[in-house]
Write an enzyme that holds these catalytic residues in place. Sequence first.
Site, PDB file in Angstrom:
ATOM      1  N   LYS A 190       0.881  -1.178   0.000  1.00 43.55           N
ATOM      2  CA  LYS A 190       0.000   0.000   0.000  1.00 43.55           C
ATOM      3  C   LYS A 190       0.910   1.216   0.000  1.00 43.55           C
ATOM      4  O   LYS A 190       1.475   1.590   1.020  1.00 43.55           O
ATOM      5  CB  LYS A 190      -0.881  -0.005   1.253  1.00 43.55           C
ATOM      6  CG  LYS A 190      -2.220   0.730   1.114  1.00 43.55           C
ATOM      7  CD  LYS A 190      -2.127   2.203   0.819  1.00 43.55           C
ATOM      8  CE  LYS A 190      -2.015   3.078   2.043  1.00 43.55           C
ATOM      9  NZ  LYS A 190      -1.874   4.510   1.676  1.00 43.55           N
ATOM     10  N   GLY A 243       6.317   5.130   8.655  1.00 46.40           N
ATOM     11  CA  GLY A 243       5.450   6.301   8.634  1.00 46.40           C
ATOM     12  C   GLY A 243       5.464   6.991   9.973  1.00 46.40           C
ATOM     13  O   GLY A 243       6.432   6.905  10.735  1.00 46.40           O
ATOM     14  N   GLY A 248       1.718   4.256  13.084  1.00 45.48           N
ATOM     15  CA  GLY A 248       2.427   3.035  13.491  1.00 45.48           C
ATOM     16  C   GLY A 248       1.747   2.362  14.669  1.00 45.48           C
ATOM     17  O   GLY A 248       1.556   1.139  14.693  1.00 45.48           O
ATOM     18  N   GLU A 266       8.460   1.362  11.771  1.00 47.25           N
ATOM     19  CA  GLU A 266       9.616   2.270  11.709  1.00 47.25           C
ATOM     20  C   GLU A 266       9.052   3.664  11.577  1.00 47.25           C
ATOM     21  O   GLU A 266       8.422   3.995  10.573  1.00 47.25           O
ATOM     22  CB  GLU A 266      10.501   1.911  10.534  1.00 47.25           C
ATOM     23  CG  GLU A 266      11.288   0.667  10.863  1.00 47.25           C
ATOM     24  CD  GLU A 266      11.730  -0.011   9.628  1.00 47.25           C
ATOM     25  OE1 GLU A 266      12.519   0.596   8.918  1.00 47.25           O
ATOM     26  OE2 GLU A 266      11.269  -1.122   9.364  1.00 47.25           O
ATOM     27  N   CYS A 300      12.928  11.168   7.989  1.00 40.14           N
ATOM     28  CA  CYS A 300      12.792  10.737   9.383  1.00 40.14           C
ATOM     29  C   CYS A 300      14.093  10.946  10.155  1.00 40.14           C
ATOM     30  O   CYS A 300      14.080  11.172  11.351  1.00 40.14           O
ATOM     31  CB  CYS A 300      12.359   9.288   9.437  1.00 40.14           C
ATOM     32  SG  CYS A 300      13.400   8.231   8.439  1.00 40.14           S
ATOM     33  N   GLU A 399       8.301  16.309  15.458  1.00 42.08           N
ATOM     34  CA  GLU A 399       8.866  16.137  14.130  1.00 42.08           C
ATOM     35  C   GLU A 399       8.182  17.100  13.160  1.00 42.08           C
ATOM     36  O   GLU A 399       6.970  17.065  13.001  1.00 42.08           O
ATOM     37  CB  GLU A 399       8.641  14.692  13.680  1.00 42.08           C
ATOM     38  CG  GLU A 399       9.314  14.378  12.378  1.00 42.08           C
ATOM     39  CD  GLU A 399       9.156  12.922  11.992  1.00 42.08           C
ATOM     40  OE1 GLU A 399       8.052  12.382  12.132  1.00 42.08           O
ATOM     41  OE2 GLU A 399      10.153  12.334  11.547  1.00 42.08           O
TER      42      GLU A 399
END
Length: 496
Positions: A190, A243, A248, A266, A300, A399
Amino acid sequence: MFTATGDDWAERAAVLPLRTRMFIDGVWEEGSAEPLTPVSPRDGRALPPIGTASAADVDRAVRSARTAFEAGVWSRIAPRERGQLLIAFAQKIHDNAEELALTISLEMGKPVREALQTELRAVVNCFRWYGEAADKVLDEMPVTAPNSLALVTREPAGVVAAVVPWNFPLTMTAWKLAPALAVGNSVVLKPAEQSSFSALRLAELAIEAGIPAGVLNVTPGTGQVAGRALGEHRDVDVVTFTGSPDVGRMFLGYSAASNGKRVWPELGGKTASLVLPDADLERAVRSTADGCFYNQGQMCTASSRLLVPRDRYDRALEIAADVARTSLPADPFDVTTSMGAIVSERQLAGIAGFVERAEAEGGELAAGSAERFRAVDGGSYFAPVVLGVTPRHEVAQREVFGPVLSVIAYDDVDDALSIANGTEFGLAAALWSNDLTAVHTLSRRLRAGIVWVNCFEEGDMTIPFGGVKGSGFGRDKSLHALEKFTDLKTTWIELS
Ligand code: NAP
Ligand code: MG
């Protein structure tokens, strides 16, 4: 091959063939959910609508993957043969690298040169590497009493769902697909909504390379529908996810509420780049700023926090601001461009919001602003920002996923460590020093999955990539990734 040349990329993009349907069991199919209506962040141009998967479509893709797995067309062929097919797949990607790079640049806005030189090179290398590794997985035969024989083997897990982000669309995909396929699993992928075209083309190349139908299926769609359907599917054995932390954790929830499938998350990061007093400040700050602005900051591992001794703070701010002012976005289709567009207007507004709030909280703006940057008409561009802040500022904790560097002063090494470790994340960290003892001691105390010393973003397929704490616990790359997609089986044989 991986060098972008010429000035006709915009013309090539105008006639680029784009796949717009789901890929199930080796066949293009119309999706039955609401189509995606993507736009190119380069200039806001509408791209062709993409058919998306409903839960029923996802179910068909999972059944196709399961059927291929049970038939043994991939799962039970010789590992060497699987490896050779993965290497053939790598070659197909290599031969179509320019088209794939341009597709990525068009759909998510990174410079075409970067997409080709960095991303496509990494993707080809990744499939080759796992192709070569496929027949080098060793099982175990532990010592037991003379009248018995014990075998500990690694069996493919079965059906793997890969759910990936848009920032390195094909690299993230390769990091999931290559090890999962190398050990014999079937996969349903996906892709992120913003980067489905490149994923669909990849699946077609897998078939051209000779990978059997049903082994790799692609179900584009929204996270809410297609992503969730994979997470909740009772016949999916493993989810490998890259993501955001929130999503997650949702996958862990989907697993708990369905069949208890293995989930490898992750997630995000808030990399601290810790400059010790003995370090070459100029070099450390320039590398950190480059590492924060790379890929438009949508990374990331972006080195988004620069930690410097208090007496070097002003100078660090000046150097970082200089990097920011000379790293301005430009047309992604120009081969001299190193900073492209932000993936979407929504992402752009999110980044600008962080900068506005940081200023309102008393952050010191040393470069950039909360305003959009104009590079190509209609596109989504944002010039790099440098902010002087304290560790408690929102921008130093969360983030941003954009080119925003927080510069923070520390008092002593313990203070620096507690700032570095003081976010919810633990993906990566960087240390700048030539003091071997300090480097070794501090790198052990940094709570991060990766520590770079006197460098940034270096790596190799041989080393694992992943984090600790809120950054999740999945590991991509290296031989360790193979373990995520296999089950240990014990076979005990009585000999007499
Ligand atoms: P995201 O919103 O979490 O999306 C990642 C994937 O999950 C997409 O395919 C998304 O589909 C899907 N998804 C979204 N909501 C879902 C739901 N409710 N159920 C199931 N699936 C769902 O992340 P992103 O914005 O694409 O990427 C940015 C994030 O990825 C950042 O946090 C970044 O740090 C992280 N990242 C981590 C790494 C790493 O290796 N640690 C590498 C790269 C990026 P849609 O396309 O529909 O949203
Ligand atoms: Mg998203």
